[in-house]
Design a protein around this motif. Structure first.
Motif, PDB file in Angstrom:
ATOM      1  N   ARG A 101       4.122  33.148 108.631  1.00  0.00           N
ATOM      2  CA  ARG A 101       3.000  32.542 109.353  1.00  0.00           C
ATOM      3  C   ARG A 101       1.730  33.351 109.120  1.00  0.00           C
ATOM      4  O   ARG A 101       0.630  32.806 109.043  1.00  0.00           O
ATOM      5  CB  ARG A 101       3.279  32.507 110.858  1.00  0.00           C
ATOM      6  N   ALA A 102       1.901  34.664 109.034  1.00  0.00           N
ATOM      7  CA  ALA A 102       0.779  35.582 108.860  1.00  0.00           C
ATOM      8  C   ALA A 102       1.365  36.954 108.591  1.00  0.00           C
ATOM      9  O   ALA A 102       2.576  37.174 108.728  1.00  0.00           O
ATOM     10  CB  ALA A 102      -0.100  35.616 110.106  1.00  0.00           C
ATOM     11  N   THR A 103       0.502  37.902 108.209  1.00  0.00           N
ATOM     12  CA  THR A 103       0.970  39.264 108.012  1.00  0.00           C
ATOM     13  C   THR A 103      -0.062  40.263 108.508  1.00  0.00           C
ATOM     14  O   THR A 103      -1.273  40.052 108.365  1.00  0.00           O
ATOM     15  CB  THR A 103       1.304  39.534 106.529  1.00  0.00           C
ATOM     16  N   ALA A 104       0.416  41.324 109.123  1.00  0.00           N
ATOM     17  CA  ALA A 104      -0.421  42.448 109.525  1.00  0.00           C
ATOM     18  C   ALA A 104      -0.005  43.653 108.710  1.00  0.00           C
ATOM     19  O   ALA A 104       1.176  44.034 108.714  1.00  0.00           O
ATOM     20  CB  ALA A 104      -0.270  42.738 111.025  1.00  0.00           C
ATOM     21  N   LEU A 105      -0.945  44.229 107.983  1.00  0.00           N
ATOM     22  CA  LEU A 105      -0.680  45.373 107.114  1.00  0.00           C
ATOM     23  C   LEU A 105      -1.234  46.614 107.787  1.00  0.00           C
ATOM     24  O   LEU A 105      -2.437  46.705 108.039  1.00  0.00           O
ATOM     25  CB  LEU A 105      -1.332  45.173 105.746  1.00  0.00           C
ATOM     26  N   ILE A 106      -0.370  47.569 108.106  1.00  0.00           N
ATOM     27  CA  ILE A 106      -0.778  48.791 108.783  1.00  0.00           C
ATOM     28  C   ILE A 106      -0.738  49.943 107.792  1.00  0.00           C
ATOM     29  O   ILE A 106       0.316  50.253 107.234  1.00  0.00           O
ATOM     30  CB  ILE A 106       0.122  49.087 109.993  1.00  0.00           C
ATOM     31  N   ALA A 107      -1.898  50.569 107.563  1.00  0.00           N
ATOM     32  CA  ALA A 107      -1.990  51.694 106.624  1.00  0.00           C
ATOM     33  C   ALA A 107      -1.328  51.345 105.298  1.00  0.00           C
ATOM     34  O   ALA A 107      -0.556  52.124 104.742  1.00  0.00           O
ATOM     35  CB  ALA A 107      -1.369  52.957 107.231  1.00  0.00           C
ATOM     36  N   ALA A 108      -1.629  50.158 104.803  1.00  0.00           N
ATOM     37  CA  ALA A 108      -1.044  49.678 103.551  1.00  0.00           C
ATOM     38  C   ALA A 108      -2.145  49.135 102.658  1.00  0.00           C
ATOM     39  O   ALA A 108      -2.997  48.373 103.111  1.00  0.00           O
ATOM     40  CB  ALA A 108      -0.009  48.592 103.822  1.00  0.00           C
ATOM     41  N   LEU A 109      -2.116  49.533 101.404  1.00  0.00           N
ATOM     42  CA  LEU A 109      -3.065  49.045 100.410  1.00  0.00           C
ATOM     43  C   LEU A 109      -2.358  48.080  99.463  1.00  0.00           C
ATOM     44  O   LEU A 109      -1.136  48.165  99.292  1.00  0.00           O
ATOM     45  CB  LEU A 109      -3.623  50.217  99.602  1.00  0.00           C
ATOM     46  N   PRO A 110      -3.094  47.199  98.800  1.00  0.00           N
ATOM     47  CA  PRO A 110      -2.446  46.330  97.813  1.00  0.00           C
ATOM     48  C   PRO A 110      -1.921  47.107  96.612  1.00  0.00           C
ATOM     49  O   PRO A 110      -1.020  46.651  95.920  1.00  0.00           O
ATOM     50  CB  PRO A 110      -3.559  45.366  97.407  1.00  0.00           C
ATOM     51  N   ARG A 111      -2.487  48.273  96.377  1.00  0.00           N
ATOM     52  CA  ARG A 111      -1.968  49.226  95.403  1.00  0.00           C
ATOM     53  C   ARG A 111      -2.002  50.586  96.080  1.00  0.00           C
ATOM     54  O   ARG A 111      -3.070  51.045  96.528  1.00  0.00           O
ATOM     55  CB  ARG A 111      -2.814  49.243  94.129  1.00  0.00           C
ATOM     56  N   MET A 112      -0.841  51.268  96.162  1.00  0.00           N
ATOM     57  CA  MET A 112      -0.758  52.503  96.935  1.00  0.00           C
ATOM     58  C   MET A 112      -1.039  53.755  96.119  1.00  0.00           C
ATOM     59  O   MET A 112      -1.065  54.849  96.656  1.00  0.00           O
ATOM     60  CB  MET A 112       0.625  52.625  97.583  1.00  0.00           C
ATOM     61  N   VAL A 113      -1.256  53.595  94.804  1.00  0.00           N
ATOM     62  CA  VAL A 113      -1.512  54.735  93.920  1.00  0.00           C
ATOM     63  C   VAL A 113      -2.864  54.546  93.247  1.00  0.00           C
ATOM     64  O   VAL A 113      -3.219  53.438  92.831  1.00  0.00           O
ATOM     65  CB  VAL A 113      -0.397  54.877  92.855  1.00  0.00           C
ATOM     66  N   ARG A 114      -3.635  55.616  93.130  1.00  0.00           N
ATOM     67  CA  ARG A 114      -4.951  55.541  92.503  1.00  0.00           C
ATOM     68  C   ARG A 114      -4.844  55.197  91.023  1.00  0.00           C
ATOM     69  O   ARG A 114      -3.835  55.442  90.369  1.00  0.00           O
ATOM     70  CB  ARG A 114      -5.677  56.881  92.654  1.00  0.00           C
ATOM     71  N   ALA A 115      -5.922  54.600  90.522  1.00  0.00           N
ATOM     72  CA  ALA A 115      -6.028  54.245  89.110  1.00  0.00           C
ATOM     73  C   ALA A 115      -7.488  54.372  88.712  1.00  0.00           C
ATOM     74  O   ALA A 115      -8.358  54.533  89.577  1.00  0.00           O
ATOM     75  CB  ALA A 115      -5.519  52.818  88.889  1.00  0.00           C
ATOM     76  N   PRO A 116      -7.802  54.340  87.408  1.00  0.00           N
ATOM     77  CA  PRO A 116      -9.203  54.447  86.998  1.00  0.00           C
ATOM     78  C   PRO A 116     -10.111  53.421  87.666  1.00  0.00           C
ATOM     79  O   PRO A 116     -11.289  53.693  87.894  1.00  0.00           O
ATOM     80  CB  PRO A 116      -9.116  54.225  85.472  1.00  0.00           C
ATOM     81  N   ASP A 117      -9.563  52.253  87.978  1.00  0.00           N
ATOM     82  CA  ASP A 117     -10.359  51.218  88.642  1.00  0.00           C
ATOM     83  C   ASP A 117     -10.009  51.072  90.120  1.00  0.00           C
ATOM     84  O   ASP A 117     -10.346  50.065  90.744  1.00  0.00           O
ATOM     85  CB  ASP A 117     -10.160  49.871  87.938  1.00  0.00           C
ATOM     86  N   TRP A 118      -9.347  52.078  90.672  1.00  0.00           N
ATOM     87  CA  TRP A 118      -8.899  51.996  92.076  1.00  0.00           C
ATOM     88  C   TRP A 118      -8.946  53.409  92.688  1.00  0.00           C
ATOM     89  O   TRP A 118      -8.051  54.211  92.479  1.00  0.00           O
ATOM     90  CB  TRP A 118      -7.486  51.419  92.141  1.00  0.00           C
ATOM     91  N   PRO A 119      -9.995  53.729  93.451  1.00  0.00           N
ATOM     92  CA  PRO A 119     -10.186  55.093  93.934  1.00  0.00           C
ATOM     93  C   PRO A 119      -9.418  55.443  95.203  1.00  0.00           C
ATOM     94  O   PRO A 119      -9.471  56.583  95.651  1.00  0.00           O
ATOM     95  CB  PRO A 119     -11.695  55.146  94.209  1.00  0.00           C
ATOM     96  N   TRP A 120      -8.722  54.465  95.788  1.00  0.00           N
ATOM     97  CA  TRP A 120      -8.048  54.699  97.065  1.00  0.00           C
ATOM     98  C   TRP A 120      -6.539  54.798  96.873  1.00  0.00           C
ATOM     99  O   TRP A 120      -5.973  54.227  95.961  1.00  0.00           O
ATOM    100  CB  TRP A 120      -8.372  53.561  98.027  1.00  0.00           C
ATOM    101  N   GLY A 121      -5.885  55.523  97.762  1.00  0.00           N
ATOM    102  CA  GLY A 121      -4.435  55.649  97.697  1.00  0.00           C
ATOM    103  C   GLY A 121      -3.999  57.045  97.291  1.00  0.00           C
ATOM    104  O   GLY A 121      -4.782  57.995  97.231  1.00  0.00           O
TER     105      GLY A 121
END
Length: 261
Positions: A101-121
């Motif tokens: 029906r829905a989702t609540a994401l707590i302290a969760a990123l769509p990608r949990m590891v950093r990458a050159p184009d992703w500074p978070w995680g």
């Protein structure tokens, strides 16, 4: 094989998926607050808590959760995922959208590891160091990784007790930890966010450096019906350090779904 699930309360169905190295037991205080008005289903992920291991890959984890939840609920449910559990929730939305029906994401990123184009995680070398540590000093490595999750929180002492009690009472299996690290390292739901067709609530701790709240705010903007809530003075486990506020927000999130039904 199916996973272990504990259900309590009455009302709309809400499924809770825990983070790496822990078990569904970590949700119990929050579920106690929600049980008067919500039917809470606490799932042990593969190789964690009382669930069997032997599941490799995110898709197999997602399918195992779906099979387990199907035995406990009648119809779609709201999924609440913390950290690694958030990735499983996003996998459920992508693979079994009819079950959400829905989702609540707590302290969760769509990608949990950093990458050159992703500074978070997390930094990729931190994941690899944790993997090496599991082979060299299992207990210390797991304990240190979990303690990092509450650094900077005003209720850190209470959160540490919760994490340690869960770790002692329901220690994870080595296979489950290894497969969970694989998922943390490999999963990337950024391209799928525009196709997320259920409401999503992204709950980020303002002091969280494992799943930076700015990354969660970005994710909420990519999802068609996304909302971001930054919990001030919280780190990676806001549902422990700010239990009542998070419980109230989850209840309001579910109530809004019912009001709009």
């Amino acid at each position: 094989m199916t996973l272990t699930v504990t259900s309590r309360g009455s009302g709309p169905d809400v499924v809770f998926l825990h983070g790496w190295g822990l078990s569904s037991r970590i949700w119990q205080p929050l579920a106690d607050r929600l049980a008067p008005t919500l039917r809470c289903h606490l799932v042990d992920l593969p190789g964690h808590g009382q669930s069997p291991d032997g599941y490799a890959g995110l898709n197999n984890w997602v399918d195992a959760v779906a099979e387990t939840v199907d035995r406990a609920v009648d119809g779609p449910a709201v999924y609440v995922g913390w950290s690694l559990g958030g990735l499983v929730s996003l996998g459920m939305a992508a693979r079994h959208p009819q079950r959400l029906r829905a989702t609540a994401l707590i302290a969760a990123l769509p990608r949990m590891v950093r990458a050159p184009d992703w500074p978070w995680g997390l930094k990729s070398n931190a994941i690899e160091a944790t993997r090496r540590g599991l082979a060299e000093d299992f207990a210390t490595t797991l304990s240190e990784f979990l303690m990092q999750q509450v650094l900077g929180e005003p209720g850190a002492a209470r959160a540490v007790r919760s994490l340690r009690n869960d770790l002692i009472d329901r220690p994870p299996k080595r296979d489950g930890l290894e497969r969970g690290l694989d998922i943390l390292f490999e999963a990337d739901f950024r391209p799928a966010l525009p196709d997320l067709r259920v409401p999503s609530l992204w709950v980020g701790g303002a002091r969280d450096r494992m799943a930076h709240p700015d990354g969660m705010a970005w994710a909420s903007e990519q999802a068609p019906d996304g909302e971001h809530w930054r919990v001030e003075r919280a780190a990676h486990a806001p549902f422990i350090s700010h239990e009542k506020r998070v419980a109230d927000r989850i209840r309001a999130f579910v109530d809004a779904l019912d009001a709009g039904a």
